[in-house]
Design an enzyme around this catalytic site. Sequence first.
Site, mmCIF file in Angstrom:
data_model
loop_
_atom_site.group_PDB
_atom_site.id
_atom_site.type_symbol
_atom_site.label_atom_id
_atom_site.label_comp_id
_atom_site.label_asym_id
_atom_site.label_seq_id
_atom_site.Cartn_x
_atom_site.Cartn_y
_atom_site.Cartn_z
ATOM 1 C CB CYS A 145 0.042 13.994 31.133
ATOM 2 S SG CYS A 145 1.472 14.453 32.133
ATOM 3 C CE1 TYR A 186 31.063 9.387 31.699
ATOM 4 C CE2 TYR A 186 30.099 9.681 29.530
ATOM 5 C CZ TYR A 186 30.286 10.111 30.818
ATOM 6 O OH TYR A 186 29.687 11.257 31.222
ATOM 7 C CE1 TYR A 192 17.854 0.282 32.932
ATOM 8 C CE2 TYR A 192 20.014 0.206 31.861
ATOM 9 C CZ TYR A 192 18.642 0.326 31.793
ATOM 10 O OH TYR A 192 18.052 0.466 30.577
ATOM 11 C CB CYS A 243 7.019 10.070 31.787
ATOM 12 S SG CYS A 243 6.820 10.829 33.397
ATOM 13 C CG ASP A 268 16.558 3.833 33.078
ATOM 14 O OD1 ASP A 268 15.418 3.937 33.570
ATOM 15 O OD2 ASP A 268 16.772 3.927 31.854
ATOM 16 C CD GLN A 298 26.394 9.019 31.772
ATOM 17 O OE1 GLN A 298 25.975 10.158 31.654
ATOM 18 N NE2 GLN A 298 26.464 8.420 32.943
ATOM 19 C CB THR A 299 25.289 7.675 24.292
ATOM 20 O OG1 THR A 299 26.529 7.663 24.998
ATOM 21 C CG2 THR A 299 25.539 8.189 22.906
ATOM 22 C CD GLU A 341 19.589 -1.419 28.229
ATOM 23 O OE1 GLU A 341 19.872 -0.315 28.722
ATOM 24 O OE2 GLU A 341 18.461 -1.660 27.750
ATOM 25 C CB CYS A 355 0.709 9.159 30.005
ATOM 26 S SG CYS A 355 1.397 8.067 31.248
ATOM 27 C CD1 TRP A 375 18.046 -2.050 21.924
ATOM 28 C CD2 TRP A 375 19.468 -1.004 20.560
ATOM 29 N NE1 TRP A 375 17.843 -0.710 22.059
ATOM 30 C CE2 TRP A 375 18.705 -0.036 21.229
ATOM 31 C CE3 TRP A 375 20.429 -0.581 19.627
ATOM 32 C CZ2 TRP A 375 18.870 1.332 21.025
ATOM 33 C CZ3 TRP A 375 20.588 0.777 19.429
ATOM 34 C CH2 TRP A 375 19.833 1.712 20.121
ATOM 35 C CG LEU A 433 29.774 5.138 21.666
ATOM 36 C CD1 LEU A 433 29.828 3.623 21.685
ATOM 37 C CD2 LEU A 433 28.328 5.601 21.851
#
Length: 371
Positions: free
Chosen positions: A213, A95, A133, A205, A151, A55-56, A50, A216, A37, A93
């Site tokens: 870290c 939901y 979001y 993170c 999120d 949840q996936t 999105e 990062c 995407w 998927l």
Amino acid sequence: MSKKIGEQKTAITNKLSKEIVPALLNWYEYNARILPWRSEPTPYHVWISEIMLQQTRVEAVKPYYDRFLCELPDIEALSKVEDEKLMKLWQGLGYYNRARNLKTAAITIMSEYDGVMPRDYEKILSLKGIGEYTAGAISSIAYQIPVPAVDGNVLRVISRVEANDEDILKASTKKRVREELLEIIPEDRAGDFNQALMELGATVCIPNGKPLCENCPWDTVCQAYQQDRVMELPVKQPKKKRKIEQRTVFLLYSKGKIAVCKRPDTGLLASLWEFPNELGKLEIEEAKEKLEQWGINQYKLEKTAKGKHIFSHIEWQMSGYFVEIEDGDAIDWRELEFEWISVEEMERSYAIPSAYELFLKELEKKYRKEL
Ligand code: SF4
């Protein structure tokens, strides 16, 4: 996931400041994952991805995304898709309301915005199934509108960078983080900034285990890292315990045909197809009584494997029976409000939610050789 020569470092600060932005953007330039995407971030592509990603996991979403886009390449196609086909495309998927909301929003876009996703954060937010979001992600990634997309990943990163002990599940924390990000989001690279933050949360993170870290771009500005508190943060109220529900599933089968039934129009897995089942864990004698009530008398009964399926607020502990019926066509399935269909038909056109995955596999194992 390594830092590159020339990556910009910034000094320690107590709150978010614009100075910390270039290091993040620079890191993202070198470390962004290649995702389907991202190659062509149209509003439609960002929107679908999105919603699927809620949840996936990213890896799990990729094949669904490709298949969905292949069947429904644009908003118009989505607005016209038949419900059963949409459910089938979404199968696995979970939901399923998210898919129904996609179609409702697509219909609104067709009727009110000439088929084009509005170039306006508030209007995007008003569409069915699109929260702050997702509206932020679509606005910033597809249209470069400088609004944050907050999120769980972003909340975790920011609470660590600020060493903030507020509960990240509270609406007030989200609101504060959003307001702070609004101050620093770069007008010319809003989409990259939001994606970089999400990417940092997803790959460096990280939520489970120790964050990386040393890789990062914000290691020198991160308060939690500097104070050796990364494993204490973010603070999150423990979730309420899930309700446990026992279910007994009946795989009523005869000569390549199987019984399925439709769930109620509202509530969990609304309007989806499932195998006939009863609340509670039925022992063999109880299962036989049930079959008798259904008018099923000539059959072979065998236990299936057991399994469980976890929803957000409830856990189904599932056991089941294969019921190989001598003459399935002789039973009045309509009276029972079951549909009597071929297994091929079920696989092709009936969306069976992944809660029943175990039973689909059991069915395949046991009967595939006959089909
Ligand atoms: Fe997260 Fe560590 Fe980076 Fe801080 S330094 S933002 S804890 S990965």
